[in-house]
Design a protein around this motif. Structure first.
Motif, PDB file in Angstrom:
ATOM      1  N   GLY A  10      -6.567  36.712  -2.333  1.00  0.00           N
ATOM      2  CA  GLY A  10      -5.782  35.491  -2.217  1.00  0.00           C
ATOM      3  C   GLY A  10      -5.209  34.913  -3.506  1.00  0.00           C
ATOM      4  N   VAL A  11      -5.384  35.628  -4.628  1.00  0.00           N
ATOM      5  CA  VAL A  11      -4.916  35.064  -5.903  1.00  0.00           C
ATOM      6  C   VAL A  11      -3.397  35.151  -6.092  1.00  0.00           C
ATOM      7  CG1 VAL A  11      -7.045  35.303  -7.268  1.00  0.00           C
ATOM      8  CG2 VAL A  11      -5.473  37.240  -7.057  1.00  0.00           C
ATOM      9  N   GLY A  12      -2.766  36.067  -5.347  1.00  0.00           N
ATOM     10  CA  GLY A  12      -1.305  36.204  -5.482  1.00  0.00           C
ATOM     11  C   GLY A  12      -0.851  37.592  -5.903  1.00  0.00           C
ATOM     12  N   LYS A  13      -1.667  38.608  -5.615  1.00  0.00           N
ATOM     13  CA  LYS A  13      -1.313  39.984  -5.981  1.00  0.00           C
ATOM     14  C   LYS A  13      -0.028  40.426  -5.287  1.00  0.00           C
ATOM     15  CE  LYS A  13      -5.269  41.374  -4.182  1.00  0.00           C
ATOM     16  NZ  LYS A  13      -5.984  40.111  -3.945  1.00  0.00           N
ATOM     17  N   THR A  14       0.015  40.197  -3.972  1.00  0.00           N
ATOM     18  CA  THR A  14       1.162  40.651  -3.192  1.00  0.00           C
ATOM     19  C   THR A  14       2.423  39.878  -3.589  1.00  0.00           C
ATOM     20  OG1 THR A  14      -0.315  41.240  -1.401  1.00  0.00           O
ATOM     21  CG2 THR A  14       1.989  40.948  -0.812  1.00  0.00           C
ATOM     22  N   THR A  15       2.254  38.603  -3.864  1.00  0.00           N
ATOM     23  CA  THR A  15       3.396  37.787  -4.292  1.00  0.00           C
ATOM     24  C   THR A  15       3.967  38.347  -5.592  1.00  0.00           C
ATOM     25  OG1 THR A  15       2.345  35.849  -3.284  1.00  0.00           O
ATOM     26  CG2 THR A  15       4.094  35.413  -4.874  1.00  0.00           C
ATOM     27  N   LEU A  16       3.084  38.641  -6.548  1.00  0.00           N
ATOM     28  CA  LEU A  16       3.549  39.182  -7.835  1.00  0.00           C
ATOM     29  C   LEU A  16       4.177  40.566  -7.650  1.00  0.00           C
ATOM     30  CD1 LEU A  16       3.722  38.944 -10.965  1.00  0.00           C
ATOM     31  CD2 LEU A  16       1.471  40.040 -11.058  1.00  0.00           C
ATOM     32  N   ALA A  17       3.520  41.422  -6.863  1.00  0.00           N
ATOM     33  CA  ALA A  17       4.046  42.782  -6.641  1.00  0.00           C
ATOM     34  C   ALA A  17       5.450  42.717  -6.031  1.00  0.00           C
ATOM     35  CB  ALA A  17       3.106  43.566  -5.722  1.00  0.00           C
ATOM     36  N   ALA A  18       5.607  41.872  -5.022  1.00  0.00           N
ATOM     37  CA  ALA A  18       6.905  41.759  -4.343  1.00  0.00           C
ATOM     38  C   ALA A  18       7.970  41.229  -5.309  1.00  0.00           C
ATOM     39  CB  ALA A  18       6.786  40.827  -3.136  1.00  0.00           C
ATOM     40  N   CYS A  19       7.606  40.212  -6.075  1.00  0.00           N
ATOM     41  CA  CYS A  19       8.616  39.583  -6.938  1.00  0.00           C
ATOM     42  C   CYS A  19       9.011  40.483  -8.101  1.00  0.00           C
ATOM     43  CB  CYS A  19       8.133  38.218  -7.429  1.00  0.00           C
ATOM     44  SG  CYS A  19       7.934  37.074  -6.053  1.00  0.00           S
ATOM     45  N   LEU A  20       8.045  41.240  -8.647  1.00  0.00           N
ATOM     46  CA  LEU A  20       8.419  42.195  -9.704  1.00  0.00           C
ATOM     47  C   LEU A  20       9.291  43.314  -9.118  1.00  0.00           C
ATOM     48  CD1 LEU A  20       5.170  42.607 -11.864  1.00  0.00           C
ATOM     49  CD2 LEU A  20       7.310  41.504 -12.543  1.00  0.00           C
ATOM     50  N   ALA A  21       8.924  43.781  -7.923  1.00  0.00           N
ATOM     51  CA  ALA A  21       9.711  44.846  -7.281  1.00  0.00           C
ATOM     52  C   ALA A  21      11.147  44.375  -7.047  1.00  0.00           C
ATOM     53  CB  ALA A  21       9.063  45.268  -5.968  1.00  0.00           C
ATOM     54  N   LYS A  22      11.292  43.167  -6.561  1.00  0.00           N
ATOM     55  CA  LYS A  22      12.633  42.626  -6.297  1.00  0.00           C
ATOM     56  C   LYS A  22      13.386  42.411  -7.608  1.00  0.00           C
ATOM     57  CE  LYS A  22      13.304  40.429  -2.035  1.00  0.00           C
ATOM     58  NZ  LYS A  22      14.091  39.340  -1.541  1.00  0.00           N
ATOM     59  N   TYR A  23      12.690  41.907  -8.603  1.00  0.00           N
ATOM     60  CA  TYR A  23      13.331  41.642  -9.888  1.00  0.00           C
ATOM     61  C   TYR A  23      13.935  42.931 -10.452  1.00  0.00           C
ATOM     62  CZ  TYR A  23      14.013  40.690 -14.791  1.00  0.00           C
ATOM     63  OH  TYR A  23      14.580  40.584 -16.037  1.00  0.00           O
ATOM     64  N   LEU A 216      -0.481  38.450 -19.813  1.00  0.00           N
ATOM     65  CA  LEU A 216       0.925  38.884 -19.744  1.00  0.00           C
ATOM     66  C   LEU A 216       1.838  37.706 -19.420  1.00  0.00           C
ATOM     67  CD1 LEU A 216       2.725  41.491 -19.732  1.00  0.00           C
ATOM     68  CD2 LEU A 216       2.324  41.620 -17.284  1.00  0.00           C
ATOM     69  N   GLY A 217       1.311  36.727 -18.712  1.00  0.00           N
ATOM     70  CA  GLY A 217       2.151  35.576 -18.381  1.00  0.00           C
ATOM     71  C   GLY A 217       1.476  34.653 -17.386  1.00  0.00           C
ATOM     72  N   GLU A 218       2.158  33.565 -17.087  1.00  0.00           N
ATOM     73  CA  GLU A 218       1.643  32.575 -16.139  1.00  0.00           C
ATOM     74  C   GLU A 218       2.684  32.296 -15.070  1.00  0.00           C
ATOM     75  OE1 GLU A 218       0.183  31.929 -20.184  1.00  0.00           O
ATOM     76  OE2 GLU A 218       2.062  31.077 -19.472  1.00  0.00           O
ATOM     77  N   LEU A 219       2.190  31.944 -13.904  1.00  0.00           N
ATOM     78  CA  LEU A 219       3.080  31.544 -12.813  1.00  0.00           C
ATOM     79  C   LEU A 219       2.637  30.165 -12.332  1.00  0.00           C
ATOM     80  CD1 LEU A 219       3.024  34.926 -10.872  1.00  0.00           C
ATOM     81  CD2 LEU A 219       5.061  33.938 -11.924  1.00  0.00           C
ATOM     82  N   PRO A 220       3.576  29.271 -12.145  1.00  0.00           N
ATOM     83  CA  PRO A 220       3.192  27.926 -11.714  1.00  0.00           C
ATOM     84  C   PRO A 220       2.808  27.889 -10.234  1.00  0.00           C
ATOM     85  CG  PRO A 220       5.567  28.128 -11.757  1.00  0.00           C
ATOM     86  CD  PRO A 220       5.034  29.431 -12.271  1.00  0.00           C
ATOM     87  N   TYR A 221       1.977  26.928  -9.855  1.00  0.00           N
ATOM     88  CA  TYR A 221       1.773  26.677  -8.435  1.00  0.00           C
ATOM     89  C   TYR A 221       3.092  26.149  -7.884  1.00  0.00           C
ATOM     90  CZ  TYR A 221       0.193  25.154  -3.968  1.00  0.00           C
ATOM     91  OH  TYR A 221       0.071  25.027  -2.612  1.00  0.00           O
ATOM     92  N   SER A 222       3.501  26.635  -6.726  1.00  0.00           N
ATOM     93  CA  SER A 222       4.784  26.191  -6.168  1.00  0.00           C
ATOM     94  C   SER A 222       4.644  25.956  -4.664  1.00  0.00           C
ATOM     95  CB  SER A 222       5.838  27.275  -6.429  1.00  0.00           C
ATOM     96  OG  SER A 222       6.890  27.165  -5.496  1.00  0.00           O
ATOM     97  N   ASP A 223       4.980  24.754  -4.246  1.00  0.00           N
ATOM     98  CA  ASP A 223       4.938  24.463  -2.807  1.00  0.00           C
ATOM     99  C   ASP A 223       5.883  25.372  -2.036  1.00  0.00           C
ATOM    100  OD1 ASP A 223       2.985  22.518  -2.738  1.00  0.00           O
ATOM    101  OD2 ASP A 223       4.402  20.938  -3.320  1.00  0.00           O
ATOM    102  N   ARG A 224       7.029  25.702  -2.639  1.00  0.00           N
ATOM    103  CA  ARG A 224       8.006  26.566  -1.960  1.00  0.00           C
ATOM    104  C   ARG A 224       7.440  27.980  -1.759  1.00  0.00           C
ATOM    105  NH1 ARG A 224      11.819  26.031   1.153  1.00  0.00           N
ATOM    106  NH2 ARG A 224      13.239  27.531   0.217  1.00  0.00           N
ATOM    107  N   VAL A 225       6.704  28.461  -2.750  1.00  0.00           N
ATOM    108  CA  VAL A 225       6.096  29.792  -2.618  1.00  0.00           C
ATOM    109  C   VAL A 225       5.065  29.756  -1.486  1.00  0.00           C
ATOM    110  CG1 VAL A 225       4.591  31.491  -3.769  1.00  0.00           C
ATOM    111  CG2 VAL A 225       6.533  30.508  -4.989  1.00  0.00           C
ATOM    112  N   ARG A 226       4.276  28.710  -1.482  1.00  0.00           N
ATOM    113  CA  ARG A 226       3.272  28.524  -0.423  1.00  0.00           C
ATOM    114  C   ARG A 226       3.959  28.483   0.952  1.00  0.00           C
ATOM    115  NH1 ARG A 226      -2.039  28.852  -0.085  1.00  0.00           N
ATOM    116  NH2 ARG A 226      -2.076  28.937   2.157  1.00  0.00           N
ATOM    117  N   GLU A 227       5.047  27.724   1.035  1.00  0.00           N
ATOM    118  CA  GLU A 227       5.767  27.590   2.316  1.00  0.00           C
ATOM    119  C   GLU A 227       6.379  28.903   2.778  1.00  0.00           C
ATOM    120  OE1 GLU A 227       7.001  23.107   1.070  1.00  0.00           O
ATOM    121  OE2 GLU A 227       8.647  24.496   1.518  1.00  0.00           O
TER     122      GLU A 227
END
Ligand SMILES: Nc1ncnc2c1ncn2[C@@H]1O[C@H](COP(=O)(O)OP(=O)(O)OP(=O)(O)O)[C@@H](O)[C@H]1O
Ligand SMILES: [Mg+2]
Length: 260
Positions: A10-23, A216-227
């Motif tokens: 639940g830490v955000g692995k999939t979110t990071l993987a998806a966003c790096l892949a898209k980037y 390597l970096g930080e990602l902010p908590y984001s209500d939009r990401v949660r939504e």
């Protein structure tokens, strides 16, 4: 570039993987994203329709493919099967295109005991090794907290393992356990990404607990990401500050790769 992403649930692995892949896809790179988490949801994070995501068959459940490539029926213990099945055409034939990212959904890899040498595991292990050694594409593996089933052949050839943590010591404990595992598996470089940061104080406290981990970096908590998880849209374009932080992480990765 070949990277794997791991960390506590639940830490955000999939979110990071998806966003790096898209980037990287938006930067005109060819990207293969691999969902190697038994609880697969990388497809949704990449923005595929929720109903469609539910219908994806993981590679380990493709009985015909496993039989055709290994010569053994899945679950057929004791039977002879090929230990070096053909895998090079799998990304093209069985990958799913999501906005230019080629997604492979691996499915559950059984660890330990006889499970290690069942035909489906052999096929996946060969595929992972092939992806990190032979593919020209950028390869991003979305893992669970355990990485041991990747095998040495895959780990030694990966450029880096990114461990995602959140402001909470339990995720740091998991990071320490993964670090131990990664040393045994021959992983060369380990990074940490701190996700879901709400303020400077949280960032400071968690950074202080990290010892010699390279951040390597930080990602902010984001209500939009949660939504995005509830609203069935990709978190990757959900929030400008979040997207900028992904860009910064990718820039640091690129810099590191050039230095190597
Ligand atoms: N920076 C963020 N701000 C707000 N919510 C976030 C952030 N990153 C991730 N989330 C949310 O946290 C939840 C878990 O994220 P995600 O699925 O990426 O984690 P995971 O580590 O892959 O989880 P799992 O261990 O279940 O695979 C999701 O609902 C996601 O939308
Ligand atoms: Mg996940």
């Amino acid at each position: 570039m070949k990277i794997a992403i791991s960390g506590k649930g639940g830490v955000g692995k999939t979110t990071l993987a998806a966003c790096l892949a898209k980037y990287y896809t938006q930067k005109n790179h060819k990207v293969i994203a691999v969902d190697a988490d038994p609880d697969a949801n990388l497809a949704s994070a990449l923005g595929i329709d929720y109903e469609k995501a539910l219908k994806i068959t993981p590679l380990v459940e493709m009985k015909n493919l496993i039989e055709e490539r290994t010569g053994a029926k899945p679950g057929g213990y004791g039977a002879f099967f090929k230990l070096n099945p053909r895998v090079d055409d799998i990304p093209q034939k069985f990958g799913i295109d999501i906005g230019g990212v080629r997604l492979l959904v691996a499915g559950t890899i059984r660890a330990g005991g006889s499970g290690c040498y069942c035909p489906e595991n052999v096929l996946l292990k060969n595929l992972f090794r092939h992806l990190v050694i032979s593919q020209k594409e950028i390869v991003i593996l979305d893992m669970e907290a355990g990485i041991e089933h990747l095998g040495r052949g895959t780990c030694e050839n990966m450029d880096a393992l990114i461990i995602v943590i959140e402001p909470g010591l339990r995720s740091v404990q998991t990071a320490i356990a993964i670090k131990k595992m990664s040393a045994d598996l021959g992983i060369k470089t380990l990074f940490v990404v701190i996700n879901k940061i709400r303020n400077e104080k949280e960032k400071e406290l968690i950074t202080d607990s990290l010892g010699d981990f390279k951040v390597l970096g930080e990602l902010p908590y984001s209500d939009r990401v949660r939504e995005s998880d509830i609203g069935h849209f990709s978190p990757c374009d959900a929030d400008e500050i979040f997207t900028k932080s992904i860009k910064d992480i990718a820039a640091k990765l690129d810099k590191y790769m050039k230095k190597d």
